[in-house]
Write an enzyme that holds these catalytic residues in place. Structure first.
Site, PDB file in Angstrom:
ATOM      1  N   GLY A 171       0.989   7.125  12.045  1.00 34.40           N
ATOM      2  CA  GLY A 171       1.426   7.445  13.247  1.00 34.40           C
ATOM      3  C   GLY A 171       2.577   8.316  13.339  1.00 34.40           C
ATOM      4  O   GLY A 171       2.470  10.161  14.325  1.00 34.40           O
TER       5      GLY A 171
ATOM      6  N   ILE B 186      -6.658   3.966  10.305  1.00 37.48           N
ATOM      7  CA  ILE B 186      -5.876   4.541  11.083  1.00 37.48           C
ATOM      8  C   ILE B 186      -5.299   5.529  10.922  1.00 37.48           C
ATOM      9  O   ILE B 186      -5.326   5.690  10.093  1.00 37.48           O
ATOM     10  CB  ILE B 186      -4.936   2.926  12.148  1.00 37.48           C
ATOM     11  CG1 ILE B 186      -3.870   3.351  11.189  1.00 37.48           C
ATOM     12  CG2 ILE B 186      -5.861   2.210  12.554  1.00 37.48           C
ATOM     13  CD1 ILE B 186      -2.553   1.747  12.208  1.00 37.48           C
TER      14      ILE B 186
ATOM     15  N   HIS C  83      -4.358   4.558   5.757  1.00 33.21           N
ATOM     16  CA  HIS C  83      -5.189   5.326   6.100  1.00 33.21           C
ATOM     17  C   HIS C  83      -6.188   6.016   5.920  1.00 33.21           C
ATOM     18  O   HIS C  83      -6.993   7.047   6.260  1.00 33.21           O
ATOM     19  CB  HIS C  83      -3.844   6.920   6.368  1.00 33.21           C
ATOM     20  CG  HIS C  83      -2.436   6.082   6.766  1.00 33.21           C
ATOM     21  ND1 HIS C  83      -3.065   6.180   8.166  1.00 33.21           N
ATOM     22  CD2 HIS C  83      -1.668   6.020   5.993  1.00 33.21           C
ATOM     23  CE1 HIS C  83      -1.693   5.493   8.268  1.00 33.21           C
ATOM     24  NE2 HIS C  83      -0.805   4.946   7.518  1.00 33.21           N
TER      25      HIS C  83
ATOM     26  N   ASP D 130       1.811  11.144   2.652  1.00 38.36           N
ATOM     27  CA  ASP D 130       1.549   9.568   2.481  1.00 38.36           C
ATOM     28  C   ASP D 130       0.324   9.212   2.003  1.00 38.36           C
ATOM     29  O   ASP D 130      -0.914   9.210   3.366  1.00 38.36           O
ATOM     30  CB  ASP D 130       1.917   9.814   4.329  1.00 38.36           C
ATOM     31  CG  ASP D 130       1.813   8.281   4.561  1.00 38.36           C
ATOM     32  OD1 ASP D 130       1.726   7.343   3.823  1.00 38.36           O
ATOM     33  OD2 ASP D 130       2.766   7.821   5.749  1.00 38.36           O
TER      34      ASP D 130
END
Length: 291
Positions: A217, A214, A199, A194
């Site tokens: 998820g 961040i 991120h 990903d």
């Protein structure tokens, strides 16, 4: 309109061959914190962690299905489906539902077929449901539904989608688990495929409205599933049948996850909060179905 719901739903499914091996599985497990024993008085290389990190003892946490193939159709590639043209900075992963039809092998080859299964109108946002089904020579392996939240793309008069669950757990949880994340957790996790700059790139994160990059998820999702398997399912990954969640908030790398678990017949209800921000919700409506 950037999202043409009818065109997206009518588009032909996309299929591709995916492969993975023990190194891919180990890298994913390390990306969700395997090998870092939460008990500081025990060695990180004890038997429990070696199940995730040592090739001779390896078994596969079912959430590996969310990254298997490292380039199989995923959240970002789903945004290139016919009828969809959106700004990546407006995109968030809203939720995930994974059903495993049998244990995932340590090494494998499968056909992953993806399509837009639903488009929901939430008013100020749209939600795309990207369904990916993986099948090998022995039959179905897993089904993944990624709910993709696109800010600013709602209001087109479509179906609002299913209502939020009403049977959320109440009372004291049966178990409370804490799991720290590392400052470099997102940088390690993204090596499993990903590559969303949200991120890793501070400037991109600011454009998306966050003070800094961040955590994925799905990384939080994997950390949570591993904690539940290790503490409530006897470390047996084969007992997991399905795991669904809603991403209710963000995690910043380095924060600690507080995982609360309530037992139900055949399932576990889970919530996750960020300890350093007064248990700010991170995962809600989380259900792990098990044998």
């Amino acid at each position: 309109m950037p999202i043409d719901a009818a065109k997206a739903l009518a588009a032909e499914p996309r299929s591709r061959e995916i492969t993975w091996n023990s190194k891919d599985v180990q890298l994913y497990h390390l990306g969700i914190g395997a090998g870092a024993n939460p008990d500081k008085h025990s060695p990180a290389t004890d038997a429990d962690e070696l199940r995730y990190t040592l090739e001779s003892r390896l078994h596969v946490l079912p959430s590996f299905a969310t990254v298997a193939g490292a380039g199989a159709p995923g959240v970002i590639s789903g945004l290139s489906m016919p009828g969809i043209e959106v700004d990546l900075a407006r995109v968030l992963h809203g939720g995930q539902t994974l059903t495993v039809h049998r244990p995932i092998p340590v090494e494998g080859r499968a056909t992953a077929t993806s399509r837009i299964a639903a488009v929901y109108d939430k008013g100020k946002a749209a939600v795309l449901v990207l369904r990916t089904e993986a099948t090998d020579d022995h039959g179905p392996l897993w089904t993944n539904d990624a709910q993709i939240f696109v800010r600013g793309e709602g209001g087109f008069g479509g179906d609002r989608g299913p209502a939020a669950p009403t049977d959320r757990p109440t009372g004291e949880p049966d178990r409370v688990i804490e799991r720290p994340t590392r400052e470099d957790q997102a940088l390690l996790y993204r090596l499993s495929g990903d590559w969303n700059p949200l991120h890793a790139d501070p400037e991109f994160a600011k454009l998306a409205g966050f003070e800094r990059p961040i955590l994925h998820g799905l990384c939080t999702y994997g950390i949570t599933l591993k904690a539940v398997v290790d503490t409530l399912l006897d470390g047996d990954v084969a007992r997991v049948r399905a795991c669904s969640t809603r991403f209710a908030g963000v995690v910043f790398p380095g924060e600690t996850l507080r995982i609360r678990v309530w037992r139900r017949e055949g399932s576990l209800r889970v919530t996750v909060g960020a300890v350093e921000r007064d248990d700010a919700p991170v995962l809600t409506d989380t259900i792990v179905e098990h044998s």
